[in-house]
Design a protein around this motif. Structure first.
Motif, PDB file in Angstrom:
ATOM      1  N   MET A   1       0.769  -1.055  -0.047  1.00 13.21           N
ATOM      2  CA  MET A   1      -0.041  -0.005  -0.077  1.00 13.21           C
ATOM      3  C   MET A   1       1.012   1.274   0.106  1.00 13.21           C
ATOM      4  O   MET A   1       1.754   1.304   0.758  1.00 13.21           O
ATOM      5  N   ALA A   2       0.454   2.044  -0.790  1.00 13.52           N
ATOM      6  CA  ALA A   2       1.448   3.231  -1.133  1.00 13.52           C
ATOM      7  C   ALA A   2       0.741   4.394   0.049  1.00 13.52           C
ATOM      8  O   ALA A   2      -0.280   4.537  -0.164  1.00 13.52           O
ATOM      9  N   ARG A   3       2.141   5.241   0.492  1.00 15.96           N
ATOM     10  CA  ARG A   3       1.217   6.271   1.344  1.00 15.96           C
ATOM     11  C   ARG A   3       1.269   7.605   0.477  1.00 15.96           C
ATOM     12  O   ARG A   3       2.189   7.741  -0.298  1.00 15.96           O
ATOM     13  N   LYS A   4       0.389   8.421   0.564  1.00 16.17           N
ATOM     14  CA  LYS A   4       0.262   9.582  -0.205  1.00 16.17           C
ATOM     15  C   LYS A   4       1.288  10.597   0.630  1.00 16.17           C
ATOM     16  O   LYS A   4       0.976  10.607   1.979  1.00 16.17           O
ATOM     17  N   ARG A   5       1.949  11.139  -0.087  1.00  8.19           N
ATOM     18  CA  ARG A   5       2.868  12.251   0.350  1.00  8.19           C
ATOM     19  C   ARG A   5       2.233  13.636   0.686  1.00  8.19           C
ATOM     20  O   ARG A   5       1.533  13.941  -0.455  1.00  8.19           O
ATOM     21  N   ARG A   6       2.177  14.129   1.842  1.00  3.49           N
ATOM     22  CA  ARG A   6       1.664  15.511   1.821  1.00  3.49           C
ATOM     23  C   ARG A   6       2.484  16.659   1.044  1.00  3.49           C
ATOM     24  O   ARG A   6       3.689  16.542   1.135  1.00  3.49           O
ATOM     25  N   LYS A   7       1.829  17.608   0.621  1.00  2.10           N
ATOM     26  CA  LYS A   7       2.362  18.855   0.078  1.00  2.10           C
ATOM     27  C   LYS A   7       2.894  19.716   1.235  1.00  2.10           C
ATOM     28  O   LYS A   7       2.109  19.665   2.230  1.00  2.10           O
ATOM     29  N   PRO A   8       4.133  20.349   1.204  1.00  2.22           N
ATOM     30  CA  PRO A   8       4.276  21.284   2.354  1.00  2.22           C
ATOM     31  C   PRO A   8       3.307  22.487   2.279  1.00  2.22           C
ATOM     32  O   PRO A   8       3.041  22.863   0.998  1.00  2.22           O
ATOM     33  N   MET A   9       2.887  22.859   3.373  1.00  2.00           N
ATOM     34  CA  MET A   9       2.174  24.030   3.496  1.00  2.00           C
ATOM     35  C   MET A   9       2.808  25.506   3.664  1.00  2.00           C
ATOM     36  O   MET A   9       3.679  25.494   4.426  1.00  2.00           O
ATOM     37  N   ALA A  10       2.552  26.322   2.695  1.00  2.00           N
ATOM     38  CA  ALA A  10       3.326  27.562   2.715  1.00  2.00           C
ATOM     39  C   ALA A  10       2.373  28.566   3.165  1.00  2.00           C
ATOM     40  O   ALA A  10       2.225  29.890   2.555  1.00  2.00           O
ATOM     41  N   ASP A  11       1.616  28.579   4.125  1.00  2.00           N
ATOM     42  CA  ASP A  11       0.841  29.658   4.758  1.00  2.00           C
ATOM     43  C   ASP A  11       1.668  30.692   5.635  1.00  2.00           C
ATOM     44  O   ASP A  11       2.582  30.159   6.463  1.00  2.00           O
ATOM     45  N   ILE A  12       1.575  31.805   5.765  1.00  2.00           N
ATOM     46  CA  ILE A  12       1.943  32.613   6.826  1.00  2.00           C
ATOM     47  C   ILE A  12       1.038  33.181   7.715  1.00  2.00           C
ATOM     48  O   ILE A  12      -0.082  33.543   7.298  1.00  2.00           O
ATOM     49  N   ASN A  13       1.416  33.023   9.030  1.00  2.00           N
ATOM     50  CA  ASN A  13       0.477  33.586  10.003  1.00  2.00           C
ATOM     51  C   ASN A  13       0.512  35.135  10.537  1.00  2.00           C
ATOM     52  O   ASN A  13       1.449  35.304  10.595  1.00  2.00           O
ATOM     53  N   VAL A  14      -0.605  35.624   9.943  1.00  2.00           N
ATOM     54  CA  VAL A  14      -0.689  37.162   9.853  1.00  2.00           C
ATOM     55  C   VAL A  14      -1.089  37.814  11.169  1.00  2.00           C
ATOM     56  O   VAL A  14      -1.384  39.152  11.259  1.00  2.00           O
ATOM     57  N   VAL A  15      -1.681  36.770  11.950  1.00  2.00           N
ATOM     58  CA  VAL A  15      -2.336  37.435  13.185  1.00  2.00           C
ATOM     59  C   VAL A  15      -1.471  38.359  13.971  1.00  2.00           C
ATOM     60  O   VAL A  15      -1.937  39.370  14.273  1.00  2.00           O
ATOM     61  N   PRO A  16      -0.090  38.136  14.321  1.00  2.00           N
ATOM     62  CA  PRO A  16       0.610  38.977  15.115  1.00  2.00           C
ATOM     63  C   PRO A  16       0.958  40.337  14.386  1.00  2.00           C
ATOM     64  O   PRO A  16       1.091  41.252  14.939  1.00  2.00           O
ATOM     65  N   TYR A  17       0.871  40.183  13.070  1.00  2.00           N
ATOM     66  CA  TYR A  17       1.076  41.476  12.443  1.00  2.00           C
ATOM     67  C   TYR A  17      -0.113  42.240  12.232  1.00  2.00           C
ATOM     68  O   TYR A  17       0.067  43.628  12.452  1.00  2.00           O
ATOM     69  N   ILE A  18      -1.061  41.635  12.413  1.00  2.00           N
ATOM     70  CA  ILE A  18      -2.327  42.367  12.591  1.00  2.00           C
ATOM     71  C   ILE A  18      -2.573  43.108  13.779  1.00  2.00           C
ATOM     72  O   ILE A  18      -2.939  44.194  14.034  1.00  2.00           O
ATOM     73  N   ASP A  19      -2.056  42.385  14.881  1.00  2.00           N
ATOM     74  CA  ASP A  19      -2.232  43.107  16.224  1.00  2.00           C
ATOM     75  C   ASP A  19      -0.946  44.333  16.180  1.00  2.00           C
ATOM     76  O   ASP A  19      -1.322  45.494  16.976  1.00  2.00           O
ATOM     77  N   VAL A  20      -0.032  44.193  15.776  1.00  2.00           N
ATOM     78  CA  VAL A  20       0.945  45.305  15.718  1.00  2.00           C
ATOM     79  C   VAL A  20       0.494  46.349  14.995  1.00  2.00           C
ATOM     80  O   VAL A  20       0.568  47.686  15.292  1.00  2.00           O
ATOM     81  N   MET A  21      -0.260  46.164  13.746  1.00  2.00           N
ATOM     82  CA  MET A  21      -0.721  47.225  13.051  1.00  2.00           C
ATOM     83  C   MET A  21      -1.768  48.070  13.805  1.00  2.00           C
ATOM     84  O   MET A  21      -2.016  49.070  13.638  1.00  2.00           O
ATOM     85  N   MET A  22      -2.718  47.280  14.477  1.00  2.00           N
ATOM     86  CA  MET A  22      -3.796  47.814  15.357  1.00  2.00           C
ATOM     87  C   MET A  22      -3.152  48.601  16.662  1.00  2.00           C
ATOM     88  O   MET A  22      -3.634  49.889  16.739  1.00  2.00           O
ATOM     89  N   VAL A  23      -1.965  48.345  17.108  1.00  2.00           N
ATOM     90  CA  VAL A  23      -1.430  49.179  18.025  1.00  2.00           C
ATOM     91  C   VAL A  23      -0.697  50.420  17.492  1.00  2.00           C
ATOM     92  O   VAL A  23      -1.013  51.525  18.210  1.00  2.00           O
ATOM     93  N   LEU A  24      -0.378  50.341  16.396  1.00  2.00           N
ATOM     94  CA  LEU A  24       0.521  51.304  15.769  1.00  2.00           C
ATOM     95  C   LEU A  24      -0.927  52.275  15.237  1.00  2.00           C
ATOM     96  O   LEU A  24      -0.486  53.599  15.438  1.00  2.00           O
ATOM     97  N   LEU A  25      -1.899  51.815  14.856  1.00  2.00           N
ATOM     98  CA  LEU A  25      -2.982  52.663  14.534  1.00  2.00           C
ATOM     99  C   LEU A  25      -3.541  53.334  15.704  1.00  2.00           C
ATOM    100  O   LEU A  25      -3.598  54.812  15.593  1.00  2.00           O
ATOM    101  N   VAL A  26      -3.729  52.954  16.739  1.00  2.00           N
ATOM    102  CA  VAL A  26      -4.256  53.732  17.910  1.00  2.00           C
ATOM    103  C   VAL A  26      -2.945  54.675  18.501  1.00  2.00           C
ATOM    104  O   VAL A  26      -3.653  55.574  18.596  1.00  2.00           O
ATOM    105  N   ILE A  27      -1.771  54.343  18.181  1.00  2.00           N
ATOM    106  CA  ILE A  27      -0.904  55.473  18.797  1.00  2.00           C
ATOM    107  C   ILE A  27      -1.041  56.616  17.959  1.00  2.00           C
ATOM    108  O   ILE A  27      -0.765  57.842  18.358  1.00  2.00           O
ATOM    109  N   PHE A  28      -1.046  56.436  16.551  1.00  2.00           N
ATOM    110  CA  PHE A  28      -0.887  57.255  15.531  1.00  2.00           C
ATOM    111  C   PHE A  28      -2.281  58.304  15.545  1.00  2.00           C
ATOM    112  O   PHE A  28      -2.292  59.427  15.623  1.00  2.00           O
ATOM    113  N   MET A  29      -3.599  57.663  15.901  1.00  2.00           N
ATOM    114  CA  MET A  29      -4.533  58.487  15.964  1.00  2.00           C
ATOM    115  C   MET A  29      -4.588  59.176  17.260  1.00  2.00           C
ATOM    116  O   MET A  29      -5.264  60.035  17.398  1.00  2.00           O
ATOM    117  N   ILE A  30      -4.176  58.713  18.381  1.00  2.00           N
ATOM    118  CA  ILE A  30      -3.885  59.682  19.587  1.00  2.00           C
ATOM    119  C   ILE A  30      -3.120  60.859  19.447  1.00  2.00           C
ATOM    120  O   ILE A  30      -3.411  61.826  19.846  1.00  2.00           O
TER     121      ILE A  30
END
Length: 144
Positions: free
Chosen positions: A1-30
């Motif tokens: 029985m042949a095993r299927k090989r998984r393809k490598p996943m090339a996703d970037i987790n952008v949640v930390p970048y969104i958090d940083v952008m929100m903090v910068l937005l608040v600082i500039f707004m103030i």
């Protein structure tokens, strides 16, 4: 029985970048409104005011009385009543002759703050970089 090989996943987790952008937005707004509001004014000392270092012929005095009327004195000339638009025009013309013009604002102690701020705004529109407010020392204010 042949095993299927998984393809490598090339996703970037952008949640930390969104958090940083929100903090910068608040600082500039103030911080942005704090940078753009107000008129730069150099206030003289009230206890022991130093003598004016400019020559009397280089000084322009704008006085505001209790009713909100404006008076202009240029150098050692006579004090004359003036309208708002004429004040801006005359100060601009004087500024062309003397680029380092000293302008002082003298207001009655009972005058509404609105009129003093109006004069400061007019002087800013005329292109005056530094404005001084005339004061009396505490000793000068007490009747003798």
């Amino acid at each position: 029985m042949a095993r299927k090989r998984r393809k490598p996943m090339a996703d970037i987790n952008v949640v930390p970048y969104i958090d940083v952008m929100m903090v910068l937005l608040v600082i500039f707004m103030i911080s942005t409104p704090l940078l753009t509001q107000g008129v730069k004014v150099e206030l003289p000392q009230t206890e022991e005011s130093d003598a004016l270092k400019a020559k009397p012929t280089e000084t322009v005095i704008v006085k505001v009385d209790i009713e909100g009327n404006y008076y202009l004195t240029i150098g050692t000339g006579k004090e004359k009543p003036i309208q708002r638009d004429a004040l801006v025009d005359q100060i601009k013309n004087k500024l062309l002759d003397k680029p380092h013009l000293s302008v002082l604002v003298a207001g009655d102690k009972e005058v509404q703050y609105l009129y003093i701020m109006d004069v400061l705004a007019l002087l800013g529109r005329a292109g005056i970089p530094n404005v001084g407010l005339m004061t009396k020392t505490i000793d000068e204010q007490q009747p003798q």
